[in-house]
Scaffold this motif. Structure first.
Motif, PDB file in Angstrom:
ATOM      1  N   PHE A 577       0.831  -1.203   0.000  1.00  0.00           N
ATOM      2  CA  PHE A 577       0.000   0.000   0.000  1.00  0.00           C
ATOM      3  C   PHE A 577       0.871   1.261   0.000  1.00  0.00           C
ATOM      4  O   PHE A 577       1.774   1.422   0.827  1.00  0.00           O
ATOM      5  N   GLY A 578       0.615   2.141  -0.951  1.00  0.00           N
ATOM      6  CA  GLY A 578       1.278   3.441  -1.004  1.00  0.00           C
ATOM      7  C   GLY A 578       2.640   3.456  -1.643  1.00  0.00           C
ATOM      8  O   GLY A 578       3.267   4.511  -1.727  1.00  0.00           O
ATOM      9  N   THR A 579       3.128   2.305  -2.090  1.00  0.00           N
ATOM     10  CA  THR A 579       4.504   2.255  -2.583  1.00  0.00           C
ATOM     11  C   THR A 579       4.664   2.843  -3.983  1.00  0.00           C
ATOM     12  O   THR A 579       5.757   3.285  -4.352  1.00  0.00           O
ATOM     13  N   LEU A 580       3.599   2.844  -4.786  1.00  0.00           N
ATOM     14  CA  LEU A 580       3.678   3.362  -6.160  1.00  0.00           C
ATOM     15  C   LEU A 580       3.120   4.786  -6.193  1.00  0.00           C
ATOM     16  O   LEU A 580       1.920   5.004  -6.006  1.00  0.00           O
ATOM     17  N   ASN A 581       4.001   5.756  -6.428  1.00  0.00           N
ATOM     18  CA  ASN A 581       3.592   7.161  -6.359  1.00  0.00           C
ATOM     19  C   ASN A 581       2.537   7.544  -7.388  1.00  0.00           C
ATOM     20  O   ASN A 581       1.720   8.431  -7.142  1.00  0.00           O
ATOM     21  N   ASP A 582       2.543   6.846  -8.568  1.00  0.00           N
ATOM     22  CA  ASP A 582       1.580   7.236  -9.599  1.00  0.00           C
ATOM     23  C   ASP A 582       0.164   6.731  -9.305  1.00  0.00           C
ATOM     24  O   ASP A 582      -0.785   7.086 -10.015  1.00  0.00           O
ATOM     25  N   ARG A 583       0.009   5.944  -8.253  1.00  0.00           N
ATOM     26  CA  ARG A 583      -1.336   5.468  -7.875  1.00  0.00           C
ATOM     27  C   ARG A 583      -2.063   6.471  -6.964  1.00  0.00           C
ATOM     28  O   ARG A 583      -3.239   6.293  -6.670  1.00  0.00           O
ATOM     29  N   TRP A 584      -1.375   7.495  -6.489  1.00  0.00           N
ATOM     30  CA  TRP A 584      -1.979   8.437  -5.548  1.00  0.00           C
ATOM     31  C   TRP A 584      -2.814   9.489  -6.276  1.00  0.00           C
ATOM     32  O   TRP A 584      -2.440   9.988  -7.340  1.00  0.00           O
ATOM     33  N   VAL A 585      -3.964   9.814  -5.674  1.00  0.00           N
ATOM     34  CA  VAL A 585      -4.852  10.848  -6.209  1.00  0.00           C
ATOM     35  C   VAL A 585      -5.128  11.841  -5.083  1.00  0.00           C
ATOM     36  O   VAL A 585      -5.549  11.461  -3.993  1.00  0.00           O
ATOM     37  N   VAL A 586      -4.845  13.121  -5.359  1.00  0.00           N
ATOM     38  CA  VAL A 586      -5.092  14.178  -4.373  1.00  0.00           C
ATOM     39  C   VAL A 586      -6.391  14.888  -4.736  1.00  0.00           C
ATOM     40  O   VAL A 586      -6.567  15.331  -5.879  1.00  0.00           O
ATOM     41  N   ALA A 587      -7.326  14.968  -3.794  1.00  0.00           N
ATOM     42  CA  ALA A 587      -8.634  15.558  -4.070  1.00  0.00           C
ATOM     43  C   ALA A 587      -9.224  16.146  -2.791  1.00  0.00           C
ATOM     44  O   ALA A 587      -8.754  15.867  -1.685  1.00  0.00           O
ATOM     45  N   ARG A 588     -10.270  16.981  -2.943  1.00  0.00           N
ATOM     46  CA  ARG A 588     -10.890  17.642  -1.806  1.00  0.00           C
ATOM     47  C   ARG A 588     -11.739  16.680  -0.972  1.00  0.00           C
ATOM     48  O   ARG A 588     -11.941  16.886   0.213  1.00  0.00           O
ATOM     49  N   ASN A 589     -12.248  15.626  -1.617  1.00  0.00           N
ATOM     50  CA  ASN A 589     -13.060  14.637  -0.912  1.00  0.00           C
ATOM     51  C   ASN A 589     -13.044  13.344  -1.721  1.00  0.00           C
ATOM     52  O   ASN A 589     -12.485  13.285  -2.833  1.00  0.00           O
ATOM     53  N   GLU A 590     -13.668  12.311  -1.163  1.00  0.00           N
ATOM     54  CA  GLU A 590     -13.606  11.002  -1.807  1.00  0.00           C
ATOM     55  C   GLU A 590     -14.342  10.998  -3.142  1.00  0.00           C
ATOM     56  O   GLU A 590     -13.900  10.331  -4.086  1.00  0.00           O
ATOM     57  N   GLU A 591     -15.459  11.745  -3.250  1.00  0.00           N
ATOM     58  CA  GLU A 591     -16.212  11.797  -4.506  1.00  0.00           C
ATOM     59  C   GLU A 591     -15.336  12.371  -5.625  1.00  0.00           C
ATOM     60  O   GLU A 591     -15.323  11.866  -6.751  1.00  0.00           O
ATOM     61  N   GLU A 592     -14.646  13.435  -5.293  1.00  0.00           N
ATOM     62  CA  GLU A 592     -13.760  14.056  -6.286  1.00  0.00           C
ATOM     63  C   GLU A 592     -12.627  13.108  -6.648  1.00  0.00           C
ATOM     64  O   GLU A 592     -12.220  13.014  -7.808  1.00  0.00           O
ATOM     65  N   ALA A 593     -12.124  12.370  -5.643  1.00  0.00           N
ATOM     66  CA  ALA A 593     -11.047  11.408  -5.905  1.00  0.00           C
ATOM     67  C   ALA A 593     -11.527  10.295  -6.838  1.00  0.00           C
ATOM     68  O   ALA A 593     -10.810   9.870  -7.750  1.00  0.00           O
ATOM     69  N   LYS A 594     -12.759   9.823  -6.625  1.00  0.00           N
ATOM     70  CA  LYS A 594     -13.313   8.771  -7.489  1.00  0.00           C
ATOM     71  C   LYS A 594     -13.436   9.246  -8.930  1.00  0.00           C
ATOM     72  O   LYS A 594     -13.144   8.499  -9.878  1.00  0.00           O
TER      73      LYS A 594
END
Length: 1100
Positions: A577-594
């Protein structure tokens, strides 16, 4: 520096009421107590002859004791008799004064209710007693005003106001905190600024807030859970633990903000905020998202300061460093026995291909389990043959390359070979990056050896230290251990030894933002940010030029959870979990992240999991000037009050907080968050030591305000976490520094003292006796106003203005110097020289209003009949001037002493010509009245002051009124002295004053003093005053004058003086020399006069 204050405060009042008898009477019972001795009880009962002998001994002892008691009783009676006699003598000497006191006391007893403040409903304007109490009482004076100020809305700023804004953001104290003296200093300085600006016509806003203090609060609540329920946060899970923290915050947090009210801090409580409340949380999320979009937030695997107890990365400011000079055993959390530090251990690595061995050394032998290289200097001939070769790891057989690194390795130090552990040392981390080495972390988050530690897996790191050493000995690879100086990092919260560990974390890229912050303060041609004291601009430059990217991740549960989600696909392992930097999504909330993940991985089934980490507390604090005003929303407050005006704080967080506010404010707010930074000194104790609970020198501001006994100070030590040995040391420290506890000083005295101390730009050595001195000065103010009110009378109506030219001399003078005091105070406040401002106000009140003006006008009111035609006009003018002085003087003093000035100002009569504001705090700050300035009058008073001081020196502050003469060699000075004869006689306590010239015979039977080259004063001395003593003083002064002349003549006779020295300086030196010669002649004349007197007295 303190002596002048206490000399003034100890000076007798003009009424000269005798206090000697009270002192002696008070002392007598204390002396009597020393005669009562406690005798030990018999420890056992003897038998037989021994008993008979014992009985005889007891009888003899009884007789001796009876005689001793009789003797002591006689001593007691003698002391009592002496005390009574002394009291009678003192009473006879001050009979008139005593009668007045008794009469006044009887009047007060008969009308006691008139001297007591009636009850005031909470939040309403304070109801004051009809009569002013005889003495100032901080408790009585400071009660009630704050609640009224707050309820009346006087602290609140209006966003729609047309006044120019002046905005300060209070450095948010920790939610866990209790008020300490550093907070009191911050509050005193900022309250002085905000009250002054509010009175000066600004829309003054002082925003209070509180920091959620991630680590500190989590530690407090975890301890509470363990103490009360014997559970850890892991036992109840994250959600329930965070709920427990909120409960604790709502019940106990924020005590400090309530305590700030007791200090009189005029904060706008309607805008109170908390870094974890909804608007601030929204701002934090928005800031992180925007910075990420700008490419300023990224994730990387880097070395951090790791706390194995808290299991989180910590900030550099949370690390305390211990300098260790030799082998030292220290307590470490989680270990039963002390751990030894300051030891350098040498061991050998066997080389591949039977090339022998290579010896390295380390202070952390357990980290060798993660070694991935050995570095040597490329030019070190000893290891030329090993370049590119390998050593074999002692425990796991791993091949360890021998690399060349000229940056790290000093061939002259040790063996010239350095073990490299890239995952556990900052220098080694850099080497690992340069040489592309393997990074092997050998510790778990709680500080145990992990699976990469082989046979040592599961051992706590410092247990493994011993085990690894023993294993190396068994293998024959241990070489030696010796003492070694080192710096040890310890977490200020948990006291755990900080472990450098490599961890994936979120970082803020700082280089670009730092360049803007640096230029704002350093660019001489376009400076936008002013740092005071200026010396700290060099620190600003050094830090920002060498800035590193900012690690903002914290492995805590309490705080702002990082708004980043990790995309998880079927088949992913939990440990990845968290090891691949390109898998991260930065967003204001979970809906926006989805939505973002849906775009990135269209058509794929993805599960999102939010980063469990929280943001560094300094991240939300860095946004404070923006977030408290409603950012990111476009609020009225943001438009009206951003950027703020000044940031005031301690210089210790110039980088950790101030620089980050500047970087984030400029980037996200579009402008610097403030244009001025004022850094106050750090407070130490009176001996210059850092305040520490274990030394017993920590000062609670509320103890200074309310007063506290030594016993209660001792009891407070027991409420903390000190061990018995530390408590014993702390108690001794308290006994030494506060033998009688701390006297009640009140908030005003503490406020004024702390502001006065700011002249010490680096450290404040706080002496409580100085605060006590200002509390006594409050009593001086109180009595000055009390006296003035008695002279103004009940029916007095203040004038709209006065015409200075028609006023008596002393009235003209006090208004002129009041102008000077106003000018000096305002200029000092504008230049952030708060100590100078406080000194200017103090000097005017103490030395000019109380010591001179009030004393000089007393003859106008000396008659019993207030309508006595003598001095009628002077009396009327004096009343008007007195009212003007009190009104302006109290408003001038108010920002420094808010409570007592409000109380006294409210008692002043109001002008019938215009209505005044309801409170002094919303009245106008005094400004210069041009027609009051009179340099001629000030010059004349300066001359009078010199004469008065010389006469007082001759009288040795005697209360007896004596005749005096002034020998005047200047007609102009003679005219001044004759005009102001009454002032001189009054201030110098003379029975008469005659002006004589050089044609008159010198007065006989007088002590003489030379004022200057034109004036000498003679005082008719009665009794056995020694003329020889006065002659000796004159001769010493003559010697001093001659030395000054020689010094100037030496300068004037120097080579090149006439050619190189400016005419202005040459003229000044010549005038000074001429003045000294004239003064020497005057002293010579006075000396001859005294010699004649001495000779005559001997002949008689």
């Amino acid at each position: 520096m303190l002596a002048p204050f206490f000399r003034v405060l100890a000076k007798p009042q003009s009424s000269y009421q005798s206090t000697g008898n009270h002192i002696k009477l008070a002392a007598a019972p204390h002396l009597l107590r020393h005669f009562h001795k406690h005798r030990p009880l018999l420890q056992s009962v003897p038998t037989g002859k021994a008993m008979d002998a014992g009985i005889e001994d007891l009888e003899r002892k009884k007789k001796k004791e009876e005689k001793a008691r009789e003797k002591e009783l006689k001593k007691q009676k003698a002391l009592e008799k002496a005390a009574k006699f002394q009291a009678q003598q003192a009473n006879v000497a001050s009979k008139k004064s005593e009668k007045k006191n008794v009469k006044r006391a009887n009047e007060e007893d008969a009308n006691a209710a008139e001297f007591v403040d009636p009850p005031t409903p909470f939040g309403q304007k304070k109801q004051m007693s009809k009569q002013m109490a005889k003495q100032y009482s901080p408790t009585s004076v400071e009660k009630g005003w704050y609640e009224w100020w707050e309820k009346a809305g006087y602290f609140e700023a209006k966003a729609e106001s047309t006044k120019p804004p002046f905005v300060i953001v209070l450095p948010p104290p920790n939610v866990t905190g209790a008020l300490h003296i550093g907070h009191a200093l911050t509050a005193a300085v900022e309250d002085t600024m905000i009250r002054w600006r509010r009175m000066s016509g600004y829309n003054a806003l002082w925003v209070p807030g509180m920091d959620h203090a991630g680590i500190a609060t989590q530690v407090v609540v975890e301890k509470k859970l363990m103490r009360e329920r014997n559970i850890t946060r892991h036992d109840i899970g994250r959600e329930e633990f965070v709920s427990e923290v909120w409960k604790w915050k709502n019940n106990y947090g924020g005590t400090i903000l309530k305590q700030l009210r007791r200090l009189g801090a005029s904060l706008d409580w309607s805008r109170e905020c908390f870094t974890m409340d909804e608007p601030r949380s929204k701002a934090v999320t928005e800031a992180f998202v925007r910075l990420h979009k700008l490419g300023l937030v990224y994730r990387d695997n880097r070395l951090v300061n790791w706390d194995c107890v808290l299991r989180t990365a910590i900030s550099e400011i949370e690390v305390d460093y211990i300098d260790i000079k030799e082998r030292t055993a220290l307590e470490v959390p989680g270990y039963k026995k002390r751990i030894e530090f300051g030891v350098l251990t040498s061991f050998a690595y066997p080389l591949e291909d039977n090339l022998g061995e290579i010896v390295v050394a380390t202070t952390r032998i357990e980290t060798m389990l993660g070694d991935t290289a050995i570095a040597v200097h490329p030019d070190d001939h000893r290891y030329k043959h090993l370049h590119g070769k390998h050593a074999i790891h002692s425990f796991n057989g791993r091949r360890i390359p021998i690399i060349c690194d000229a940056i790290l390795v000093d061939p002259e130090f040790g063996t010239g070979a350095v073990k490299i552990t890239p995952a556990h040392d900052p220098n080694d981390f850099s080497v690992g990056k340069r040489h592309n080495l393997e990074f092997i972390n050998v510790f778990t988050d709680d500080g145990k050896i992990n699976q990469d530690g082989g046979e040592f897996e599961g051992m706590p790191r410092f247990t493994a230290r011993e085990a690894v050493t023993e294993a190396l000995k068994k293998k024959g690879l241990f070489r030696e251990s010796k003492a070694n100086e080192m710096r040890l990092g310890v977490c200020s919260r948990s006291k755990d030894v900080v472990e450098p560990m490599i961890k994936p974390q979120w970082y803020v890229k700082c280089s670009g933002m730092a360049k803007g912050a640096l230029d704002a303060a350093i660019d001489v041609d376009n400076r936008k940010l002013d740092i005071t004291p200026r010396q700290y601009a060099a620190d600003w430059k050094r830090w920002l030029e060498n800035i590193h990217d900012w690690c903002v991740s914290r492995q805590l549960w309490w705080g702002h959870r990082i708004p980043a989600w990790y995309a998880i696909f079927d088949g992913d392992k939990p440990e990845d979990f968290g090891t691949l930097n390109d898998r991260w999504v930065v967003a204001r909330n979970e809906e926006e992240a989805k939505a973002l993940v849906g775009q990135r991985y269209e058509g794929k089934e993805v599960k999102l999991e939010q980063d469990p980490d929280v943001l560094d507390t300094w991240f939300s604090s860095g946004l404070f000037p923006l977030s408290v005003l409603g950012w990111p929303e476009d609020t009225e407050d943001l438009r009206a009050f951003y950027p703020t005006s000044v940031l005031e704080t301690g210089h210790d967080i110039l980088f950790f907080w101030v620089a980050r506010m500047v970087m984030l404010g400029s980037t996200l707010g579009g402008d610097l968050p403030f244009t001025k930074v004022y850094l106050h000194p750090m407070i130490r104790d009176a001996h210059g030591r850092k305040m520490s609970k274990s030394l017993g020198n920590v000062i609670d501001p509320l103890d200074v305000i309310n007063g506290i006994s030594l016993e209660d100070l001792h009891n407070k030590l027991s409420e903390g976490n000190l061990d018995p040995r530390e408590i014993a040391i702390a108690r001794e420290g308290q006994k030494k520094d506060f033998p009688d506890g701390i006297a009640e000083c009140g908030s005003d005295a503490l406020h004024f003292a702390l502001v006065s101390y700011t002249a010490q730009s680096d450290k404040i050595n706080l002496d409580i006796q100085r605060v006590v001195g200002y509390r006594q000065w409050c009593n001086k103010l109180w009595n000055a106003v009390r006296f003035s009110m008695s002279k103004l009378g009940d029916d007095y109506l203040p004038p709209s203005s006065v015409v200075p030219d028609v006023l008596p001399f002393s009235c003209q003078w006090i208004l002129s110097v009041l102008n000077k005091a106003i000018s000096k105070t305002v200029l000092s406040l504008e230049s952030y020289e708060f100590s100078d401002a406080a000194t200017a106000v103090y000097h005017w009140w103490q030395y000019q209003l109380c010591d001179v003006f009030i004393e000089s006008i007393k003859p106008y009111f000396a008659g019993a009949d207030p309508n006595d035609p003598k001095f009628a006009s002077e009396r009327a003018f004096a009343r008007d001037t007195l009212w003007l002085c009190l009104d302006n003087g109290l408003r001038l003093l108010h920002p420094f002493m808010p409570f007592v000035t409000e109380e006294l100002w409210q008692r002043l009569p109001s002008s019938k010509h215009h209505s005044r504001p309801a409170s002094i705090m919303i009245s106008d700050y005094p400004s210069i009245v041009e027609c009051w300035t009179n340099e001629g009058v000030e010059s004349e008073m300066s001359l009078i002051d010199s004469i008065v001081k010389s006469l007082r020196s001759l009288s040795q502050e005697s209360r007896e009124r004596l005749p005096a003469f002034v020998l005047c060699r200047s007609m102009l000075d003679g005219e001044i002295i004759r005009r102001q004869q009454l002032e001189i006689e009054t201030l110098a306590n003379l029975s008469s004053l005659a002006v004589i010239n050089e044609n008159h015979a010198a007065p006989t039977g007088c002590a003489v003093s030379v004022v200057n080259q034109s004036l000498s004063v003679y005082l008719k001395i009665l009794g056995s005053r020694s003329a020889e003593i006065d002659l000796e003083k004159i001769r010493k002064k003559m010697e001093d004058i001659k030395l000054q002349q020689e010094k100037i003549m030496k300068v004037m006779s120097a080579t090149g003086y006439n050619e190189k020295v400016p005419e202005k300086i040459k003229k000044a030196n010549a005038e000074k020399l001429e003045s000294l010669k004239k003064e020497e002649l005057s002293l010579e004349e006075a000396s001859q006069h005294m010699e004649v007197q001495i000779s005559s007295s001997k002949q008689d």
